[in-house]
Design a protein around this motif. Structure first.
Motif, PDB file in Angstrom:
ATOM      1  N   VAL A  76      19.758  83.523  29.979  1.00  0.00           N
ATOM      2  CA  VAL A  76      19.400  82.199  30.481  1.00  0.00           C
ATOM      3  C   VAL A  76      19.754  81.129  29.448  1.00  0.00           C
ATOM      4  CG1 VAL A  76      17.490  80.726  31.230  1.00  0.00           C
ATOM      5  CG2 VAL A  76      17.609  83.097  32.002  1.00  0.00           C
ATOM      6  N   GLY A  77      19.620  81.443  28.178  1.00  0.00           N
ATOM      7  CA  GLY A  77      19.930  80.495  27.117  1.00  0.00           C
ATOM      8  C   GLY A  77      21.382  80.052  27.088  1.00  0.00           C
ATOM      9  N   HIS A  78      22.272  80.759  27.771  1.00  0.00           N
ATOM     10  CA  HIS A  78      23.676  80.359  27.833  1.00  0.00           C
ATOM     11  C   HIS A  78      23.915  79.238  28.845  1.00  0.00           C
ATOM     12  CE1 HIS A  78      24.521  84.653  26.362  1.00  0.00           C
ATOM     13  NE2 HIS A  78      24.863  83.833  25.376  1.00  0.00           N
ATOM     14  N   ALA A  79      22.932  78.951  29.675  1.00  0.00           N
ATOM     15  CA  ALA A  79      23.139  78.014  30.789  1.00  0.00           C
ATOM     16  C   ALA A  79      23.591  76.636  30.322  1.00  0.00           C
ATOM     17  CB  ALA A  79      21.870  77.903  31.635  1.00  0.00           C
ATOM     18  N   GLU A  80      23.030  76.122  29.244  1.00  0.00           N
ATOM     19  CA  GLU A  80      23.387  74.768  28.824  1.00  0.00           C
ATOM     20  C   GLU A  80      24.874  74.670  28.463  1.00  0.00           C
ATOM     21  OE1 GLU A  80      21.966  71.195  25.870  1.00  0.00           O
ATOM     22  OE2 GLU A  80      20.697  72.963  26.089  1.00  0.00           O
ATOM     23  N   GLU A  81      25.354  75.589  27.630  1.00  0.00           N
ATOM     24  CA  GLU A  81      26.771  75.546  27.265  1.00  0.00           C
ATOM     25  C   GLU A  81      27.650  75.849  28.472  1.00  0.00           C
ATOM     26  OE1 GLU A  81      29.941  77.296  23.972  1.00  0.00           O
ATOM     27  OE2 GLU A  81      27.831  77.859  23.808  1.00  0.00           O
ATOM     28  N   MET A  82      27.234  76.801  29.304  1.00  0.00           N
ATOM     29  CA  MET A  82      28.046  77.165  30.464  1.00  0.00           C
ATOM     30  C   MET A  82      28.082  76.060  31.513  1.00  0.00           C
ATOM     31  SD  MET A  82      29.649  79.861  29.825  1.00  0.00           S
ATOM     32  CE  MET A  82      30.356  79.956  31.463  1.00  0.00           C
ATOM     33  N   ALA A  83      27.023  75.272  31.637  1.00  0.00           N
ATOM     34  CA  ALA A  83      27.036  74.161  32.596  1.00  0.00           C
ATOM     35  C   ALA A  83      28.180  73.214  32.267  1.00  0.00           C
ATOM     36  CB  ALA A  83      25.695  73.432  32.577  1.00  0.00           C
ATOM     37  N   ALA A  84      28.417  72.971  30.976  1.00  0.00           N
ATOM     38  CA  ALA A  84      29.534  72.109  30.573  1.00  0.00           C
ATOM     39  C   ALA A  84      30.876  72.790  30.856  1.00  0.00           C
ATOM     40  CB  ALA A  84      29.413  71.750  29.097  1.00  0.00           C
ATOM     41  N   VAL A  85      30.963  74.097  30.610  1.00  0.00           N
ATOM     42  CA  VAL A  85      32.202  74.845  30.846  1.00  0.00           C
ATOM     43  C   VAL A  85      32.569  74.845  32.330  1.00  0.00           C
ATOM     44  CG1 VAL A  85      33.228  77.172  30.778  1.00  0.00           C
ATOM     45  CG2 VAL A  85      31.894  76.330  28.827  1.00  0.00           C
ATOM     46  N   LEU A  86      31.570  74.975  33.192  1.00  0.00           N
ATOM     47  CA  LEU A  86      31.799  75.136  34.626  1.00  0.00           C
ATOM     48  C   LEU A  86      31.716  73.830  35.403  1.00  0.00           C
ATOM     49  CD1 LEU A  86      29.648  78.366  35.080  1.00  0.00           C
ATOM     50  CD2 LEU A  86      32.134  78.210  34.757  1.00  0.00           C
ATOM     51  N   ASN A  87      31.550  72.708  34.708  1.00  0.00           N
ATOM     52  CA  ASN A  87      31.324  71.418  35.360  1.00  0.00           C
ATOM     53  C   ASN A  87      32.637  70.734  35.743  1.00  0.00           C
ATOM     54  OD1 ASN A  87      29.907  69.295  36.399  1.00  0.00           O
ATOM     55  ND2 ASN A  87      29.743  68.215  34.454  1.00  0.00           N
ATOM     56  N   ASP A  88      33.469  71.425  36.501  1.00  0.00           N
ATOM     57  CA  ASP A  88      34.727  70.848  36.967  1.00  0.00           C
ATOM     58  C   ASP A  88      34.916  71.216  38.432  1.00  0.00           C
ATOM     59  OD1 ASP A  88      37.301  70.038  37.561  1.00  0.00           O
ATOM     60  OD2 ASP A  88      38.203  70.964  35.798  1.00  0.00           O
ATOM     61  N   PRO A  89      34.943  70.225  39.314  1.00  0.00           N
ATOM     62  CA  PRO A  89      35.126  70.526  40.739  1.00  0.00           C
ATOM     63  C   PRO A  89      36.389  71.346  41.023  1.00  0.00           C
ATOM     64  CG  PRO A  89      34.477  68.235  40.452  1.00  0.00           C
ATOM     65  CD  PRO A  89      34.754  68.803  39.070  1.00  0.00           C
ATOM     66  N   ALA A  90      37.411  71.259  40.168  1.00  0.00           N
ATOM     67  CA  ALA A  90      38.649  72.016  40.383  1.00  0.00           C
ATOM     68  C   ALA A  90      38.399  73.523  40.378  1.00  0.00           C
ATOM     69  CB  ALA A  90      39.680  71.647  39.323  1.00  0.00           C
ATOM     70  N   LEU A  91      37.369  73.973  39.667  1.00  0.00           N
ATOM     71  CA  LEU A  91      37.054  75.407  39.661  1.00  0.00           C
ATOM     72  C   LEU A  91      36.648  75.909  41.044  1.00  0.00           C
ATOM     73  CD1 LEU A  91      35.027  75.837  36.345  1.00  0.00           C
ATOM     74  CD2 LEU A  91      37.311  76.713  36.849  1.00  0.00           C
ATOM     75  N   HIS A  92      36.238  75.014  41.909  1.00  0.00           N
ATOM     76  CA  HIS A  92      35.743  75.392  43.231  1.00  0.00           C
ATOM     77  C   HIS A  92      36.790  75.220  44.326  1.00  0.00           C
ATOM     78  CE1 HIS A  92      31.646  75.868  41.730  1.00  0.00           C
ATOM     79  NE2 HIS A  92      32.015  74.949  40.854  1.00  0.00           N
ATOM     80  N   ALA A  93      38.016  74.902  43.945  1.00  0.00           N
ATOM     81  CA  ALA A  93      39.078  74.671  44.925  1.00  0.00           C
ATOM     82  C   ALA A  93      39.279  75.873  45.844  1.00  0.00           C
ATOM     83  CB  ALA A  93      40.389  74.328  44.223  1.00  0.00           C
ATOM     84  N   PHE A  94      39.163  77.076  45.306  1.00  0.00           N
ATOM     85  CA  PHE A  94      39.410  78.277  46.101  1.00  0.00           C
ATOM     86  C   PHE A  94      38.127  78.979  46.537  1.00  0.00           C
ATOM     87  CE2 PHE A  94      43.374  77.797  43.669  1.00  0.00           C
ATOM     88  CZ  PHE A  94      44.269  77.767  44.715  1.00  0.00           C
ATOM     89  N   ILE A  95      37.010  78.718  45.866  1.00  0.00           N
ATOM     90  CA  ILE A  95      35.773  79.430  46.205  1.00  0.00           C
ATOM     91  C   ILE A  95      34.776  78.561  46.950  1.00  0.00           C
ATOM     92  CG2 ILE A  95      36.001  81.088  44.331  1.00  0.00           C
ATOM     93  CD1 ILE A  95      33.932  79.431  42.764  1.00  0.00           C
TER      94      ILE A  95
END
Length: 170
Positions: A23-42
């Motif tokens: 759970v402690g990884h969530a803060e850093e990962m939120a920044a990593v995954l905070n790009d709408p382009a990652l959701h283009a296919f999913i």
């Protein structure tokens, strides 16, 4: 694969390691995954920190079905310790469904392929025979990752995604 298997740190080549997700990884990962382009296919959209934290709490709790094991890792660059993505496997018996995501800023460097190869290798060591992933038919980069992990495209399409799989020899 036994249900008592321990998800451990997995070396993924010389550049990366897979670290059990917390759970402690969530803060850093939120920044990593905070790009709408990652959701283009999913589909969907980036999750807020609170949503991502809640998802990681569910993942840490494990699968509700006793015959299923959820295995989740963050992908960490060894050189600077930065988190750049995630890999996961849902294991049932001797089969696993795998998935990967690498943040937009770190794509095109081979990180997803290295991480997916390490994941599939670890699953094989745990006794998993059949590994599968589902990839959007127009997502060439993800198809290349599946291929690099030793998976082969099939003719099976589920929810608009092509099934890639590999079955180990007995």
């Amino acid at each position: 694969m036994r249900g008592d298997v321990v998800v451990e740190v997995i070396p993924a080549g010389e550049r990366l390691e897979l670290v059990p997700l917390e759970v402690g990884h969530a803060e850093e990962m939120a920044a990593v995954l905070n790009d709408p382009a990652l959701h283009a296919f999913i589909g969907g959209a980036p999750e807020s920190l609170e949503e991502l934290r809640a998802r990681y709490v569910r993942w840490e709790a494990g699968a509700p079905e006793p015959e299923t094991t959820w295995c989740n890792w963050v992908v960490r660059v060894q050189e600077d310790g930065r988190l750049v993505g995630t890999v996961q496997a849902t294991v049932t018996g001797d089969g696993a469904e795998v998935a990967w995501v690498v943040g937009t800023a770190w794509q095109g460097r081979g990180y997803a392929s290295e991480a997916a190869r390490a994941l599939v290798g670890w699953l094989r060591e745990q006794g998993v025979r059949s590994v599968a992933a589902h990839v959007h038919p127009e997502h060439a980069a993800s198809a290349a990752v599946a291929r690099a992990a030793g998976l082969v495209r099939t003719d099976v399409v589920h929810d608009g995604e092509v099934r890639w799989e590999s079955v180990a020899a007995v």
